[in-house]
Design an enzyme around this catalytic site. Structure first.
Site, PDB file in Angstrom:
ATOM      1  N   ILE A  84       0.813  -1.234  -0.103  1.00  0.00           N
ATOM      2  CA  ILE A  84      -0.031   0.056  -0.175  1.00  0.00           C
ATOM      3  C   ILE A  84       0.822   1.330  -0.193  1.00  0.00           C
ATOM      4  CG2 ILE A  84      -1.737   1.300   1.262  1.00  0.00           C
ATOM      5  CD1 ILE A  84      -2.729  -1.671  -0.076  1.00  0.00           C
ATOM      6  N   LYS A  85       0.652   2.060  -1.063  1.00  0.00           N
ATOM      7  CA  LYS A  85       1.427   3.426  -1.166  1.00  0.00           C
ATOM      8  C   LYS A  85       0.860   4.243  -0.537  1.00  0.00           C
ATOM      9  CE  LYS A  85       3.290   4.320  -5.236  1.00  0.00           C
ATOM     10  NZ  LYS A  85       3.499   4.646  -6.682  1.00  0.00           N
ATOM     11  N   VAL A  86       1.618   4.938   0.577  1.00  0.00           N
ATOM     12  CA  VAL A  86       1.036   6.043   1.476  1.00  0.00           C
ATOM     13  C   VAL A  86       2.115   7.315   1.279  1.00  0.00           C
ATOM     14  CG1 VAL A  86       0.423   6.701   3.642  1.00  0.00           C
ATOM     15  CG2 VAL A  86       0.125   4.264   2.952  1.00  0.00           C
TER      16      VAL A  86
END
Length: 224
Positions: A84-86
């Site tokens: 998950i890119k945050v």
């Protein structure tokens, strides 16, 4: 070094997967929107195409609770080896800590300084993604930032890996490789250019010409 493809175009993914070594795919909202398709269907098709290779998918929320919900949803949708890119905004950092506690893989994105990377790493990020060319475009030094991140991680024994992103040319990829980046995420055209060189092509043409001058046109015949 991990070679990761930065695209959501399924045809390009399949082409590169067939041609080159590939460790995964990165996407972002801009890349996905360019395909003008249902995003769930598209992401599921990418997952099916790449198998259990890494798939990095970005959230859209700007508050921690929304980022966490999106991260949980995407992980459930796409299964194992999903990251998950945050973005490294304050609420994103908060979300990283929560996601890590839930056992969800995290890639910290939109990184422009070594300190952003270090804070993200301490918050649970598995990867940090510094943007090389975007820094160069504002008279920064993207490669030096990557090097600074790696030096900090080595100094403090941080296990988080650096996935350098945002490239315009092969030279930038080469420099971050020399700097010790663990991975690069690159467009299909840059991946093609990594293996292209005029003297290589000229050498192949000469090999063929010399062979055909003696044996004529045609491929080698291999007895089975």
């Amino acid at each position: 070094m991990l070679y990761i493809l930065d695209t959501a175009n399924i045809n390009e993914i399949k082409r590169v997967l067939d041609m080159y070594p590939l460790d995964g795919i990165t996407t972002n909202p801009t890349i996905i929107s360019k395909e003008r398709r249902d995003f769930k269907e598209l992401l599921s098709e990418i997952r099916n195409a790449i198998g259990e290779r890494m798939l990095h998918v970005q959230t859209l929320g700007t508050e921690a609770q929304d980022i966490v919900k999106e991260g949980e949803y995407l992980t459930k949708l796409l299964g194992r080896n999903t990251y998950i890119k945050v973005p490294v905004i304050p609420e994103g950092i908060k979300a990283m800590k929560i996601l890590k506690a839930k056992g969800i893989n995290i890639t910290a994105t939109a990184v422009f300084t070594p300190q952003q990377a270090l804070v993200a790493a301490k918050s649970g990020a598995d990867f940090v993604a510094p943007y090389v060319n975007r820094l160069d475009n504002i008279s920064g030094d993207g490669v030096r930032v990557v090097l600074g991140i790696i030096e900090l991680f080595n100094k403090f024994n941080v296990s988080t890996k650096v996935i350098a992103a945002s490239f315009k040319n092969v030279q930038q990829v080469h420099k971050v490789s020399l700097a010790g980046a663990h991975a690069v995420t690159i467009s299909p055209d840059i991946y093609d250019n990594l293996v292209k060189f005029p003297l290589t092509e000229a050498s192949v043409e000469k090999f063929i010409k010399d062979w055909e001058s003696v044996y004529g046109k045609g491929k080698l015949t291999v007895d089975t």
